[in-house]
Design an enzyme around this catalytic site. Structure first.
Site, PDB file in Angstrom:
ATOM      1  N   ASP A  32      22.041  -9.007  56.762  1.00 60.30           N
ATOM      2  CA  ASP A  32      21.806  -7.898  55.521  1.00 60.30           C
ATOM      3  C   ASP A  32      21.426  -6.591  56.220  1.00 60.30           C
ATOM      4  O   ASP A  32      20.627  -6.456  57.272  1.00 60.30           O
ATOM      5  CB  ASP A  32      20.291  -8.649  55.057  1.00 60.30           C
ATOM      6  CG  ASP A  32      20.094  -7.693  53.600  1.00 60.30           C
ATOM      7  OD1 ASP A  32      21.060  -7.396  52.905  1.00 60.30           O
ATOM      8  OD2 ASP A  32      19.102  -7.880  53.262  1.00 60.30           O
TER       9      ASP A  32
ATOM     10  N   SER B 165      15.880  -7.821  42.566  1.00 57.38           N
ATOM     11  CA  SER B 165      14.656  -8.963  42.062  1.00 57.38           C
ATOM     12  C   SER B 165      14.013  -8.282  40.642  1.00 57.38           C
ATOM     13  O   SER B 165      14.320  -7.331  40.412  1.00 57.38           O
ATOM     14  CB  SER B 165      13.344  -8.524  43.276  1.00 57.38           C
ATOM     15  OG  SER B 165      13.739  -9.272  44.339  1.00 57.38           O
TER      16      SER B 165
HETATM   17  O1  G3H Z   1      16.890  -5.012  51.575  1.00 60.03           O
HETATM   18  C1  G3H Z   1      16.247  -5.539  52.487  1.00 60.03           C
HETATM   19  C2  G3H Z   1      15.643  -6.609  52.549  1.00 60.03           C
HETATM   20  O2  G3H Z   1      14.570  -6.794  51.305  1.00 60.03           O
HETATM   21  C3  G3H Z   1      15.174  -6.973  53.884  1.00 60.03           C
HETATM   22  O3  G3H Z   1      13.950  -6.478  54.140  1.00 60.03           O
HETATM   23  O4  G3H Z   1      14.000  -5.325  56.363  1.00 60.03           O
HETATM   24  O5  G3H Z   1      11.799  -5.685  55.333  1.00 60.03           O
HETATM   25  O6  G3H Z   1      13.212  -7.787  55.940  1.00 60.03           O
HETATM   26  P1  G3H Z   1      13.151  -6.190  55.605  1.00 60.03           P
HETATM   27  P1  13P Z   2      15.005  -6.760  46.451  1.00 60.48           P
HETATM   28  O1  13P Z   2      13.860  -6.001  47.131  1.00 60.48           O
HETATM   29  O2  13P Z   2      15.273  -6.077  44.827  1.00 60.48           O
HETATM   30  O3  13P Z   2      14.581  -8.084  46.373  1.00 60.48           O
HETATM   31  O4  13P Z   2      16.338  -6.668  46.913  1.00 60.48           O
HETATM   32  C1  13P Z   2      16.645  -7.345  48.202  1.00 60.48           C
HETATM   33  C2  13P Z   2      17.980  -6.891  48.802  1.00 60.48           C
HETATM   34  O5  13P Z   2      18.780  -6.037  48.423  1.00 60.48           O
HETATM   35  C3  13P Z   2      18.082  -7.418  50.078  1.00 60.48           C
HETATM   36  O6  13P Z   2      19.414  -6.514  50.891  1.00 60.48           O
HETATM   37 ZN    ZN Z   3      19.682  -4.473  50.024  1.00 59.66          ZN
END
Ligand code: G3H
Ligand code: 13P
Ligand code: ZN
Length: 311
Positions: free
Chosen positions: A82, A216
Site C-alpha cells: 500500500d 472507511s
Molecule cells: O493509507 C494508509 C494506510 O491507512 C496505512 O497507514 O501508513 O499508518 O500504516 P499507515
Molecule cells: P482509510 O483511512 O479511510 O481506512 O483508508 C485506508 C487506505 O486508503 C489505505 O490505503
Molecule cells: Zn490509501
C-alpha cells in the site's frame, strides 16, 4: 491455494458490479479477524501492507502470517504493498513475494509520475506482479501519508488514458473526495463524492479497474465505544456505505479500508479494560478485538462491497 494477483479478482468484480475489499494488516489478530470473516462468507481478499506496517511487524512476519491464513482458510488472497513511495521499496516487496504493489507517484508532476510508475511496472510485470498507480491526491494524515486539504486534488479525467497507456499499470487509484484517516468531512458537512469524475474516468478507460482509497465509513458505534471508555475523539465523519455501494457498482473494483479496523480494535480494547481494569493477559483483550474486526469485515464484505460468495 497459493497467493494470487488481483487480475482475475478485478475482472470478475468489474463484470459483476462489486468490489474487492483491501484491508490493511499489521499483526496476527488483524489478519485472523479479516481472513476468518472472508472464509465464512467465501470472499476473495486483498491484504495490504503499508511501509509503516512493514517497519512495525517486519516483512517476513507479515508474509508468513498471510501464508498461514491462506493455508488455514483456502481463500484466494492477494498481498499488496500500500502506498509504495519508491522503486526500491516496490522491488523489495516484489522480491519478497508480494503479488501486487502500489507505486504512489501522485505527489509528483505528471511526467515524473509516469516515469516512476513505468519503472515499477516493467520490473513487476517481469516478475508476474501487478501494479496500482495513482492520479490525483487524497487529503488525510497518517504515518506514511500526509496531505493537507489545500494540497489535495481531484483526478483529472483528461490525464487517465495517457497515464495508463504510457505506464502499463493494471489498476488506477483516483481522487474523488475520499480521504485518509478518521476525519474525512467536517462536523455538519454533508459527505459528497465526485461520481461524475468516476463516470468520466470509466468512459475513457472502459473495463479498467479503478481503486478507491480512504474509504472507511468511520462507524459511529466504534467512535462511541472509544469515547465512552476514556477516549477523546472529536466528531469523526466517514464515507457513507451507500456511496461505497454505488462506487462498487461502477468501475471501482478495490476499496481500501484501514481506519475502520483501527477504530474497531481500539474501541473494543478500551471497553474491555473499562470492564476489566484488573486484567493484564493480552489474549483476554485481543480476543474480543479480533472478533469485532471479524464482524466488521463480514459486514463490509456482505453489505457494502458485494463480494461475498465470489471466492
Ligand atoms: O493509507 C494508509 C494506510 O491507512 C496505512 O497507514 O501508513 O499508518 O500504516 P499507515
Ligand atoms: P482509510 O483511512 O479511510 O481506512 O483508508 C485506508 C487506505 O486508503 C489505505 O490505503
Ligand atoms: Zn490509501
Amino acid at each position: 491455494m497459493p497467493l494470487v494477483t488481483s487480475k482475475e479478482m478485478f475482472k470478475k468484480a468489474y463484470e459483476g458490479g462489486y468490489a474487492i475489499g483491501a484491508f490493511n494488516v499489521n499483526n496476527m489478530e488483524i489478519i485472523q479477524g479479516i481472513t476468518e470473516a472472508a472464509q465464512e462468507v467465501n470472499a476473495p481478499l486483498i491484504l495490504q501492507v503499508s511501509a509503516g506496517a512493514r517497519k512495525y511487524a517486519k516483512h517476513v512476519y507479515l508474509m508468513k502470517l498471510i501464508e498461514a491464513a491462506i493455508e488455514d482458510t483456502g481463500l484466494p488472497i492477494c498481498v499488496h504493498l500500500d502506498h509504495g513511495d519508491s522503486f526500491e521499496l516496490c522491488k523489495s516487496c516484489i522480491d519478497g513475494g508480494f503479488t501486487s504493489v502500489m507505486i504512489d507517484g501522485s505527489h509528483l508532476p505528471f511526467e515524473e509520475n509516469i516515469k516512476l510508475t513505468k519503472q515499477v511496472v516493467d520490473y513487476a510485470h517481469a516478475h508476474g506482479v501487478v501494479v496500482e498507480g495513482e492520479l490525483g491526491r487524497l487529503a488525510g494524515i497518517e504515518d506514511a501519508v500526509n496531505v493537507s486539504e489545500k494540497d489535495a486534488a481531484y483526478t483529472d479525467p483528461d490525464q487517465v488514458e495517457e497515464f495508463v497507456s504510457k505506464t502499463g499499470v493494471d489498476s488506477l487509484a483516483i481522487a474523488i473526495g475520499t480521504s485518509h484517516g478518521a476525519y474525512k468531512f467536517k462536523p455538519g458537512q454533508k459527505p459528497q463524492l465526485r461520481f461524475d469524475i468516476l463516470e468520466e474516468v470509466s468512459k475513457r478507460l472502459p473495463g479498467f479497474p479503478i481503486v478507491l482509497h480512504g474509504a472507511s465509513s468511520v462507524m459511529p458505534e466504534y467512535v462511541e465505544m472509544i469515547n465512552k471508555n476514556g477516549g477523546k475523539m472529536p466528531d469523526a465523519i466517514g464515507i457513507p456505505e451507500s456511496m461505497l455501494r454505488q462506487a462498487a457498482s461502477m468501475a471501482v473494483c478495490k476499496i481500501n479500508i484501514d481506519s475502520d479496523l483501527r477504530l474497531a480494535m481500539t474501541g473494543t480494547i478500551r471497553q474491555y479494560f473499562a470492564e476489566h481494569p484488573d486484567h493484564f493477559d493480552p489474549r483476554q483483550y485481543l480476543k474480543p478485538a479480533r472478533e469485532n474486526i471479524k464482524q466488521l469485515v463480514k459486514h463490509k464484505l456482505v453489505e457494502v462491497l458485494g463480494c461475498a460468495g465470489k471466492a
